[in-house]
Design an enzyme around this catalytic site. Structure first.
Site, PDB file in Angstrom:
ATOM      1  N   HIS A 118      42.160  37.420  30.386  1.00  0.00           N
ATOM      2  CA  HIS A 118      40.743  37.100  30.268  1.00  0.00           C
ATOM      3  C   HIS A 118      40.582  35.614  29.953  1.00  0.00           C
ATOM      4  O   HIS A 118      41.323  35.080  29.139  1.00  0.00           O
ATOM      5  CB  HIS A 118      40.107  37.916  29.140  1.00  0.00           C
ATOM      6  CG  HIS A 118      38.668  37.543  28.897  1.00  0.00           C
ATOM      7  ND1 HIS A 118      37.650  37.964  29.721  1.00  0.00           N
ATOM      8  CD2 HIS A 118      38.100  36.735  27.953  1.00  0.00           C
ATOM      9  CE1 HIS A 118      36.510  37.446  29.283  1.00  0.00           C
ATOM     10  NE2 HIS A 118      36.757  36.699  28.216  1.00  0.00           N
ATOM     11  N   GLY A 135      55.817  22.615  65.999  1.00  0.00           N
ATOM     12  CA  GLY A 135      55.089  23.243  64.884  1.00  0.00           C
ATOM     13  C   GLY A 135      54.019  24.205  65.347  1.00  0.00           C
ATOM     14  O   GLY A 135      53.496  24.990  64.542  1.00  0.00           O
ATOM     15  N   GLY A 136      53.652  24.143  66.627  1.00  0.00           N
ATOM     16  CA  GLY A 136      52.716  25.121  67.188  1.00  0.00           C
ATOM     17  C   GLY A 136      51.291  24.981  66.677  1.00  0.00           C
ATOM     18  O   GLY A 136      50.886  23.947  66.132  1.00  0.00           O
ATOM     19  N   THR A 137      50.543  26.065  66.851  1.00  0.00           N
ATOM     20  CA  THR A 137      49.107  26.060  66.566  1.00  0.00           C
ATOM     21  C   THR A 137      48.827  25.821  65.088  1.00  0.00           C
ATOM     22  O   THR A 137      47.945  25.029  64.728  1.00  0.00           O
ATOM     23  CB  THR A 137      48.499  27.419  66.979  1.00  0.00           C
ATOM     24  OG1 THR A 137      48.849  27.675  68.343  1.00  0.00           O
ATOM     25  CG2 THR A 137      46.992  27.420  66.823  1.00  0.00           C
ATOM     26  N   CYS A 138      49.554  26.497  64.220  1.00  0.00           N
ATOM     27  CA  CYS A 138      49.265  26.434  62.780  1.00  0.00           C
ATOM     28  C   CYS A 138      49.281  24.992  62.285  1.00  0.00           C
ATOM     29  O   CYS A 138      48.328  24.524  61.664  1.00  0.00           O
ATOM     30  CB  CYS A 138      50.281  27.285  62.020  1.00  0.00           C
ATOM     31  SG  CYS A 138      50.096  27.177  60.243  1.00  0.00           S
ATOM     32  N   GLU A 142      59.783  23.247  73.893  1.00  0.00           N
ATOM     33  CA  GLU A 142      58.407  23.041  73.399  1.00  0.00           C
ATOM     34  C   GLU A 142      57.701  22.061  74.330  1.00  0.00           C
ATOM     35  O   GLU A 142      58.180  20.965  74.574  1.00  0.00           O
ATOM     36  CB  GLU A 142      58.435  22.508  71.967  1.00  0.00           C
ATOM     37  CG  GLU A 142      57.068  22.114  71.415  1.00  0.00           C
ATOM     38  CD  GLU A 142      56.024  23.216  71.511  1.00  0.00           C
ATOM     39  OE1 GLU A 142      56.206  24.264  70.895  1.00  0.00           O
ATOM     40  OE2 GLU A 142      54.999  23.022  72.221  1.00  0.00           O
TER      41      GLU A 142
HETATM   42  C1  LIG Z   1      41.511  27.131  64.175  1.00  0.00           C
HETATM   43  C2  LIG Z   1      42.585  28.074  63.737  1.00  0.00           C
HETATM   44  C3  LIG Z   1      42.780  28.290  62.400  1.00  0.00           C
HETATM   45  C4  LIG Z   1      43.782  29.152  61.979  1.00  0.00           C
HETATM   46  N1  LIG Z   1      43.922  29.381  60.644  1.00  0.00           N
HETATM   47  C5  LIG Z   1      44.864  30.238  60.212  1.00  0.00           C
HETATM   48  C6  LIG Z   1      45.053  30.475  58.824  1.00  0.00           C
HETATM   49  O1  LIG Z   1      44.375  29.893  57.984  1.00  0.00           O
HETATM   50  N2  LIG Z   1      46.015  31.330  58.445  1.00  0.00           N
HETATM   51  C7  LIG Z   1      46.799  31.992  59.356  1.00  0.00           C
HETATM   52  O2  LIG Z   1      47.651  32.774  58.961  1.00  0.00           O
HETATM   53  N3  LIG Z   1      46.646  31.794  60.693  1.00  0.00           N
HETATM   54  C8  LIG Z   1      45.703  30.929  61.129  1.00  0.00           C
HETATM   55  N4  LIG Z   1      45.579  30.702  62.477  1.00  0.00           N
HETATM   56  C9  LIG Z   1      46.469  31.426  63.422  1.00  0.00           C
HETATM   57  C10 LIG Z   1      47.837  30.775  63.447  1.00  0.00           C
HETATM   58  O3  LIG Z   1      47.699  29.420  63.818  1.00  0.00           O
HETATM   59  C11 LIG Z   1      48.788  31.489  64.423  1.00  0.00           C
HETATM   60  O4  LIG Z   1      48.770  32.857  64.122  1.00  0.00           O
HETATM   61  C12 LIG Z   1      50.179  30.926  64.232  1.00  0.00           C
HETATM   62  O5  LIG Z   1      50.224  29.600  64.703  1.00  0.00           O
HETATM   63  C13 LIG Z   1      51.290  31.756  64.851  1.00  0.00           C
HETATM   64  O6  LIG Z   1      51.468  31.479  66.156  1.00  0.00           O
HETATM   65  P1  LIG Z   1      52.844  31.655  66.969  1.00  0.00           P
HETATM   66  O7  LIG Z   1      54.049  31.422  66.133  1.00  0.00           O
HETATM   67  O8  LIG Z   1      52.769  32.933  67.659  1.00  0.00           O
HETATM   68  O9  LIG Z   1      52.728  30.515  68.040  1.00  0.00           O
HETATM   69  P2  LIG Z   1      52.048  29.095  68.024  1.00  0.00           P
HETATM   70  O10 LIG Z   1      51.992  28.531  66.653  1.00  0.00           O
HETATM   71  O11 LIG Z   1      50.783  29.195  68.769  1.00  0.00           O
HETATM   72  O12 LIG Z   1      53.123  28.243  68.823  1.00  0.00           O
HETATM   73  C14 LIG Z   1      53.382  28.454  70.178  1.00  0.00           C
HETATM   74  C15 LIG Z   1      54.066  27.218  70.722  1.00  0.00           C
HETATM   75  O13 LIG Z   1      54.553  27.488  72.030  1.00  0.00           O
HETATM   76  C16 LIG Z   1      54.350  26.361  72.838  1.00  0.00           C
HETATM   77  N5  LIG Z   1      54.350  26.810  74.239  1.00  0.00           N
HETATM   78  C17 LIG Z   1      53.481  27.673  74.813  1.00  0.00           C
HETATM   79  N6  LIG Z   1      53.852  27.928  76.086  1.00  0.00           N
HETATM   80  C18 LIG Z   1      54.971  27.209  76.302  1.00  0.00           C
HETATM   81  C19 LIG Z   1      55.824  27.042  77.415  1.00  0.00           C
HETATM   82  N7  LIG Z   1      55.633  27.723  78.547  1.00  0.00           N
HETATM   83  N8  LIG Z   1      56.877  26.191  77.312  1.00  0.00           N
HETATM   84  C20 LIG Z   1      57.131  25.514  76.159  1.00  0.00           C
HETATM   85  N9  LIG Z   1      56.350  25.638  75.070  1.00  0.00           N
HETATM   86  C21 LIG Z   1      55.294  26.490  75.138  1.00  0.00           C
HETATM   87  C22 LIG Z   1      53.023  25.811  72.375  1.00  0.00           C
HETATM   88  O14 LIG Z   1      52.894  24.436  72.714  1.00  0.00           O
HETATM   89  C23 LIG Z   1      53.129  26.025  70.873  1.00  0.00           C
HETATM   90  O15 LIG Z   1      53.687  24.912  70.231  1.00  0.00           O
HETATM   91  C24 LIG Z   1      44.611  29.803  62.931  1.00  0.00           C
HETATM   92  C25 LIG Z   1      44.439  29.559  64.287  1.00  0.00           C
HETATM   93  C26 LIG Z   1      43.439  28.700  64.705  1.00  0.00           C
HETATM   94  C27 LIG Z   1      43.262  28.456  66.166  1.00  0.00           C
END
Ligand SMILES: Cc1cc2nc3c(=O)[nH]c(=O)nc-3n(C[C@H](O)[C@H](O)[C@H](O)COP(=O)(O)OP(=O)(O)OC[C@H]3O[C@@H](n4cnc5c(N)ncnc54)[C@H](O)[C@@H]3O)c2cc1C
Length: 454
Positions: free
Chosen positions: A434, A37-40, A32
């Site tokens: 209801h 925890g990523g984007t979420c 990572e």
């Molecule tokens: C503003 C916003 C609001 C959202 N709201 C919702 C919601 O309400 N409900 C919902 O279901 N979804 C929502 N989403 C979408 C949701 O966040 C994503 O679908 C979810 O995070 C799944 O992503 P993922 O598991 O594919 O990867 P991500 O969660 O994006 O994680 C990818 C990880 O990989 C890491 N990474 C990337 N490249 C490399 C590399 N080369 N080396 C090491 N690490 C790396 C990144 O740092 C990141 O931590 C929202 C998104 C945004 C932007």
């Protein structure tokens, strides 16, 4: 081999996969480069929905007189709202960190990329594994708009790091991210202008679904420029102008760009590794997550499919079964519900009228205003509309969309029915409590002539 499995990215699939594979006796390296925890957790669902909750509290307080309650002047403590958001994000991040402290699991902090022959380089070290799983997610697209590079614009991450409320937030992009931030900042007291290239907000929805939200947005004072493209951006912090192809120019203090997401594959070494990407850079994978390179799998948003936390999490569930030799199914053909956390929420699953027509699918449908539901009237949450499509030959639900209070909860009535392959008639035959919003779901289905009471 150094490890049984290397997982790149601690997103919504990577973390549970790493923890469960380690618990199943595999040696796992999870790489990572950012916060776990990523984007979420860090820049998506958790922080936005936490701030949306504050925005709703402001709205309810401001409009409580409609229910005969006079709350007085509403004061927004924006730094406190941001602090609360940061604390909740930190709590989730800590939880993820604890989950990753498991036997057999190594967390490597740093950027990972394929180094050839299935090996993966993280920071300065090269590792080998029998299997590699890519869960690298996406980041915001930066559109090619003249002058954009020369102005300080915000994205989903930086807009939530502001510590002072913008006076006037311009937003390019009327998808779910633009809509959620737009209403949130308006309710905090900022002026908000949304520029959307499509004819409607949330342009994938049927027009009456989008129109219902647009009506609410306009009523709350959000200025919408629909069917308008940004041609040129100019200005500086505090004074930004966006020139549109409709001849209008919109001006504001801050600019948020929310025009879509691009995959984090450009710096992953996919080319050297031979991993096939599509034209937009998303990883091409089969029904069981296999990429074009043997032993390399991809999950989550990087597949370019529906980009939601629950989809990525479900990817983990399916891939875990595949990798551990359990009975399993593939990823295609799943029902993927989603919710836009505006107020009222917009939730949908399956086909809408446009996609059904495009695919030549026969359907019967019904549409009903949310405001006729008893609960909606009693709580004064009357905005919205509901729509359902059924297959005339099987009576199964093909899809549904709801704009209304707690639409994100209500849509699960349809999700469960669709997953069970049950006919919509089951909704007619059930007793719905209801007065609940869910009663409206039953009334909606009963508006399809074959289910009407005579
Ligand atoms: C503003 C916003 C609001 C959202 N709201 C919702 C919601 O309400 N409900 C919902 O279901 N979804 C929502 N989403 C979408 C949701 O966040 C994503 O679908 C979810 O995070 C799944 O992503 P993922 O598991 O594919 O990867 P991500 O969660 O994006 O994680 C990818 C990880 O990989 C890491 N990474 C990337 N490249 C490399 C590399 N080369 N080396 C090491 N690490 C790396 C990144 O740092 C990141 O931590 C929202 C998104 C945004 C932007």
């Amino acid at each position: 081999m150094d490890f049984s499995v290397i997982i790149i990215g601690s997103g919504q699939a990577g973390v549970p996969l790493a923890a469960r594979l380690a618990a199943a006796g595999r040696t796992v390296l999870l790489a990572e480069r950012g916060d776990v925890g990523g984007t979420c957790v860090n820049a998506g669902c958790t922080p936005t929905k936490t701030m949306v909750a504050s925005a709703r509290a402001a709205h309810v307080a401001r409009t409580s007189a409609r229910l005969g309650v006079h709350a007085g002047a509403v004061k927004i403590d924006f730094p406190a709202i941001v602090r609360r958001k940061d604390q909740i994000v930190q709590r989730w991040r800590d939880g993820v960190g604890r989950r990753l402290q498991a036997n057999g699991l190594t967390l490597a902090r740093g950027h990972a990329r394929f180094a050839g022959d299935g090996r993966v380089q993280v920071g300065g070290e090269v590792h080998e594994a029998e299997k590699v799983i890519v869960n690298v997610g996406t980041r915001p697209v930066v559109p090619a708009i003249d002058g954009l590079a020369d102005v300080p614009f915000l994205n989903n991450r930086t807009v939530m790091a502001l510590h002072q409320l913008p006076e006037h937030l311009l937003i390019i992009g009327g998808g779910y991210i633009g809509c959620e931030f737009g209403q949130m900042f308006r309710r905090f007291g900022a002026q908000v202008t949304i520029v959307q290239s499509g004819a409607h907000l949330l342009s994938r929805e049927d027009p009456e679904i989008s129109a219902s939200l647009e009506e609410v947005f306009r009523r709350e004072g959000i200025v919408l420029h629909l069917g308008a493209n940004a041609l040129r951006v100019s200005g500086r912090e505090g004074a930004i102008a966006v020139q549109l192809d409709t001849a209008a120019t919109v001006r504001g203090s801050h600019l948020l760009v929310a025009t879509g997401r691009r995959p984090n594959t450009d710096d992953l070494g996919c080319g050297e590794a031979g991993i096939e990407l599509d034209a937009k850079g998303f990883i091409v994978a089969d029904d069981e997550y296999r990429t074009s390179v043997r032993g390399v799998y991809a999950v989550g948003d990087v597949l370019g499919g529906p980009q939601f936390t629950h989809t990525s999490w479900d990817d983990h569930r399916l891939l875990f079964d595949i990798l551990t030799g359990r009975p399993h199914r593939g990823r295609h053909g799943r029902f993927v519900p989603y919710t836009v956390f505006t107020d009222p929420q917009v939730a949908a699953v399956g086909l809408n009228e446009r996609t059904a027509r495009e695919q030549g699918v026969r359907f019967e449908s019904a549409t009903m205003q949310f405001g006729v539901v008893a609960r909606a009237i009693e709580t004064d949450e009357t905005a919205g509309v509901m729509k359902v499509l059924i297959d005339p030959s099987t009576e199964r639900v093909l899809g549904a969309a709801i704009v209304g209070a707690e639409a994100g909860e209500l849509i699960h009535v349809f999700v469960a029915l669709m997953q069970a392959g049950a006919p919509a008639r089951a909704i007619v035959d059930a007793q719905f409590v209801h007065p609940t919003f869910a009663e409206g779901v039953q009334s909606l289905v009963m508006k399809i002539p074959r289910f009407a009471l005579r």
